[in-house]
Scaffold this active site. Structure first.
Site, PDB file in Angstrom:
ATOM      1  N   SER A 126       0.413  -1.287   0.436  1.00 61.06           N
ATOM      2  CA  SER A 126       0.056   0.496   0.118  1.00 61.06           C
ATOM      3  C   SER A 126       0.752   1.023  -0.027  1.00 61.06           C
ATOM      4  O   SER A 126       1.642   1.317   0.610  1.00 61.06           O
ATOM      5  CB  SER A 126      -0.765  -0.017   1.455  1.00 61.06           C
ATOM      6  OG  SER A 126      -1.617   1.371   1.354  1.00 61.06           O
ATOM      7  N   TYR A 151      -1.851  -2.000  11.032  1.00 63.76           N
ATOM      8  CA  TYR A 151      -2.321  -2.429  10.055  1.00 63.76           C
ATOM      9  C   TYR A 151      -1.214  -2.109   8.263  1.00 63.76           C
ATOM     10  O   TYR A 151      -0.461  -2.086   8.028  1.00 63.76           O
ATOM     11  CB  TYR A 151      -3.537  -1.800   9.362  1.00 63.76           C
ATOM     12  CG  TYR A 151      -3.686  -1.648   7.687  1.00 63.76           C
ATOM     13  CD1 TYR A 151      -3.852  -3.061   6.656  1.00 63.76           C
ATOM     14  CD2 TYR A 151      -3.221  -0.197   6.943  1.00 63.76           C
ATOM     15  CE1 TYR A 151      -3.935  -2.379   5.783  1.00 63.76           C
ATOM     16  CE2 TYR A 151      -3.468  -0.464   5.189  1.00 63.76           C
ATOM     17  CZ  TYR A 151      -4.074  -1.432   4.730  1.00 63.76           C
ATOM     18  OH  TYR A 151      -3.657  -1.264   3.188  1.00 63.76           O
ATOM     19  N   LYS A 155       2.273  -3.867   6.251  1.00 68.20           N
ATOM     20  CA  LYS A 155       2.591  -3.916   5.148  1.00 68.20           C
ATOM     21  C   LYS A 155       4.037  -3.202   4.778  1.00 68.20           C
ATOM     22  O   LYS A 155       4.666  -4.259   4.300  1.00 68.20           O
ATOM     23  CB  LYS A 155       2.028  -2.698   4.045  1.00 68.20           C
ATOM     24  CG  LYS A 155      -0.097  -2.719   3.738  1.00 68.20           C
ATOM     25  CD  LYS A 155       0.024  -3.895   3.116  1.00 68.20           C
ATOM     26  CE  LYS A 155      -1.612  -5.122   3.124  1.00 68.20           C
ATOM     27  NZ  LYS A 155      -1.462  -6.354   2.778  1.00 68.20           N
TER      28      LYS A 155
HETATM   29  C1  UD1 Z   1      -7.477   4.637   3.711  1.00 67.11           C
HETATM   30  C2  UD1 Z   1      -6.416   3.877   4.820  1.00 67.11           C
HETATM   31  C3  UD1 Z   1      -4.883   3.568   4.304  1.00 67.11           C
HETATM   32  C4  UD1 Z   1      -5.241   2.640   3.240  1.00 67.11           C
HETATM   33  C5  UD1 Z   1      -6.659   2.755   1.977  1.00 67.11           C
HETATM   34  C6  UD1 Z   1      -7.276   2.039   1.420  1.00 67.11           C
HETATM   35  C7  UD1 Z   1      -6.564   5.082   6.544  1.00 67.11           C
HETATM   36  C8  UD1 Z   1      -6.103   6.436   7.317  1.00 67.11           C
HETATM   37  N1  UD1 Z   1      -6.051   4.697   6.011  1.00 67.11           N
HETATM   38  O1  UD1 Z   1      -6.953   5.238   3.022  1.00 67.11           O
HETATM   39  O2  UD1 Z   1      -4.313   2.643   4.850  1.00 67.11           O
HETATM   40  O3  UD1 Z   1      -4.600   1.532   2.349  1.00 67.11           O
HETATM   41  O4  UD1 Z   1      -7.814   3.251   2.582  1.00 67.11           O
HETATM   42  O5  UD1 Z   1      -7.744   2.481  -0.196  1.00 67.11           O
HETATM   43  O6  UD1 Z   1      -7.169   4.796   7.003  1.00 67.11           O
HETATM   44  N2  UD1 Z   1     -12.729  10.269   3.567  1.00 67.11           N
HETATM   45  C9  UD1 Z   1     -13.953  11.818   3.814  1.00 67.11           C
HETATM   46  N3  UD1 Z   1     -15.303  10.707   4.030  1.00 67.11           N
HETATM   47  C10 UD1 Z   1     -15.563   9.929   4.388  1.00 67.11           C
HETATM   48  C11 UD1 Z   1     -14.886   8.767   4.309  1.00 67.11           C
HETATM   49  C12 UD1 Z   1     -13.189   9.468   3.572  1.00 67.11           C
HETATM   50  O7  UD1 Z   1     -13.849  12.669   3.836  1.00 67.11           O
HETATM   51  O8  UD1 Z   1     -16.305   9.292   5.121  1.00 67.11           O
HETATM   52  C13 UD1 Z   1     -11.606  11.462   2.734  1.00 67.11           C
HETATM   53  C14 UD1 Z   1     -10.776  11.308   4.260  1.00 67.11           C
HETATM   54  O9  UD1 Z   1     -10.063  12.317   5.018  1.00 67.11           O
HETATM   55  C15 UD1 Z   1      -9.241  11.037   2.658  1.00 67.11           C
HETATM   56  C16 UD1 Z   1     -10.206  10.576   1.570  1.00 67.11           C
HETATM   57  O10 UD1 Z   1     -11.435  10.774   2.113  1.00 67.11           O
HETATM   58  O11 UD1 Z   1      -8.996  12.322   2.409  1.00 67.11           O
HETATM   59  C17 UD1 Z   1     -10.179   9.195   0.911  1.00 67.11           C
HETATM   60  O12 UD1 Z   1     -10.038   8.146   1.817  1.00 67.11           O
HETATM   61  P1  UD1 Z   1     -10.137   6.722   2.492  1.00 67.11           P
HETATM   62  O13 UD1 Z   1     -10.930   6.062   1.829  1.00 67.11           O
HETATM   63  O14 UD1 Z   1     -10.057   6.127   3.918  1.00 67.11           O
HETATM   64  O15 UD1 Z   1      -8.595   6.836   1.806  1.00 67.11           O
HETATM   65  P2  UD1 Z   1      -7.372   6.897   2.749  1.00 67.11           P
HETATM   66  O16 UD1 Z   1      -7.685   7.730   3.650  1.00 67.11           O
HETATM   67  O17 UD1 Z   1      -6.833   7.448   1.786  1.00 67.11           O
END
Ligand code: UD1
Length: 341
Positions: A126, A151, A155
């Site tokens: 990842s 987690y 990795k």
């Molecule tokens: C997350 C994991 C990462 C994993 C990846 C798999 C965390 C901190 N990291 O990454 O380890 O490899 O998923 O895809 O959880 N967001 C919102 N509202 C929501 C959900 C997300 O605003 O309800 C935003 C988050 O703040 C972020 C973006 O969307 O900026 C992407 O979030 P997410 O899909 O959870 O992925 P990552 O945080 O990049």
């Protein structure tokens, strides 16, 4: 055609990769413990490819079962290892579960692969290994940062375990693929992402909100130092990602690898903000999304997107599908799952 083992082959990325492997002519054997997946995924794979892969319900923590599997399938030429626990928050509260599930099982698998005359191994890593990189886009030589969660640490450690093993086992070749943010679903809507409970990831939360299961999407923070203030990620269509696994595997099977252990970033190279993803969804679905800006989520990095040069040049792979394609396919899948096509 060669026999390929896909662990976690009924999961989100695993199932899409099984489809691509079967379409490329490989014989696929899936190991999955069904802890975060369903046997019904086999039906979707069968509808798309016209072929049902062999399926063995095995928990990779059961060492004897893994040994017995390789006695039965001693003609396995390659392994794509997806099976792992992946909930970041849960890993913080249950670190030992994560180290056992993600590291213990990797060790058992490698011990078995060591016994084979030749083995090609693809590992699901990842972009989380980079943390908040100092330079964007992120190249494979960017330093691996102290992991933010158990987690993420599994990795990093997983990569090290494989690298160290490849150094001393000449019959073993491996590639770690560092995924950016996999999203979307197969265009047929026969397979896709099936998060258990409340989705933690952005795209399934968006589609579940639009279909009415969730009230509202919380956008975590709009005061980041980015053009629209929301975080930036590199969202890659899961079908493009799945195809990269076939290409990486073939690099090893055909001895085209330059080193016995290699790493590649898998991303599009393009960063998108949370609001851009929301707007892409609204554009392709024609739905208005109920969302609200809330405070930042702890542990979120500001921005991450891949430098794709190494994957493009050395693997000869690049993404073909857009964020719009991914959002449309995710939406079609959500509607199908909820019976609202
Ligand atoms: C997350 C994991 C990462 C994993 C990846 C798999 C965390 C901190 N990291 O990454 O380890 O490899 O998923 O895809 O959880 N967001 C919102 N509202 C929501 C959900 C997300 O605003 O309800 C935003 C988050 O703040 C972020 C973006 O969307 O900026 C992407 O979030 P997410 O899909 O959870 O992925 P990552 O945080 O990049």
């Amino acid at each position: 055609m060669d026999k390929i083992l896909v662990t976690g082959g009924l999961g989100f990325i695993g199932s899409h990769t099984v489809v691509e492997l079967q379409e490329a002519g490989y014989e696929v054997v899936i190991i999955d413990d069904l802890s975060n997946s369903s046997e019904k995924v086999l039906d979707g794979i069968t509808v798309i490819t016209g072929k049902t892969p062999i399926f063995e319900k095995i928990d990779l923590k059961e060492k004897e079962a893994v040994e017995a599997f390789f006695k039965k399938h001693n003609d396995v030429k390659g392994v794509i290892h997806f099976a792992a626990s992946k909930a970041v928050g849960e890993s913080v509260t249950k670190p030992l579960l994560y180290y056992e599930n993600n590291i213990g099982t990797l060790v058992y698998l490698l011990k078995e692969l060591k016994k084979l005359p030749e083995a090609s191994f693809i590992f699901s890593s990842s972009c989380t290994v980079y943390g908040q990189a100092d330079e964007l886009p992120i190249t494979e030589s960017a330093p691996v940062k102290q992991a933010e969660s158990p987690y993420g640490n599994t990795k990093q450690i997983g990569e090290e375990v494989i690298r160290d093993t490849c150094k001393v086992v000449p019959s073993l070749k491996a590639i770690a693929l560092r995924y950016f943010n996999p999203v979307g679903a197969h265009e047929s809507a026969e397979i896709g992402e099936l998060p258990i409970g409340v989705p933690q990831n952005l795209v399934p939360f968006i589609t579940q909100t639009a279909i009415g299961i969730r009230e509202q999407l919380s956008v975590f923070g709009d005061d980041y130092p980015t053009p629209d203030g929301t975080c930036i990620r590199d969202y890659i269509h899961v079908v493009d990602l799945a195809k990269a696994h076939v290409v990486a595997l073939e690099r090893l099977l055909q001895n085209k690898n330059k080193e016995s252990y290699e790493t590649f970033n898998l991303g599009t190279g393009k960063g998108s903000s949370v609001l851009e993803v929301v707007h892409a969804f609204e554009r392709v679905s024609g739905e208005k999304l109920n969302y609200k800006i809330v405070g930042r989520r702890e542990g979120d990095i500001i921005s991450a997107y891949a430098d794709t040069n190494k994957a493009n040049d050395e693997l000869g792979w690049k993404t073909e599908l857009s964020l719009d394609d991914a959002m449309l396919s995710a939406w079609k899948w959500e509607q199908k799952v909820r019976g609202k096509e």
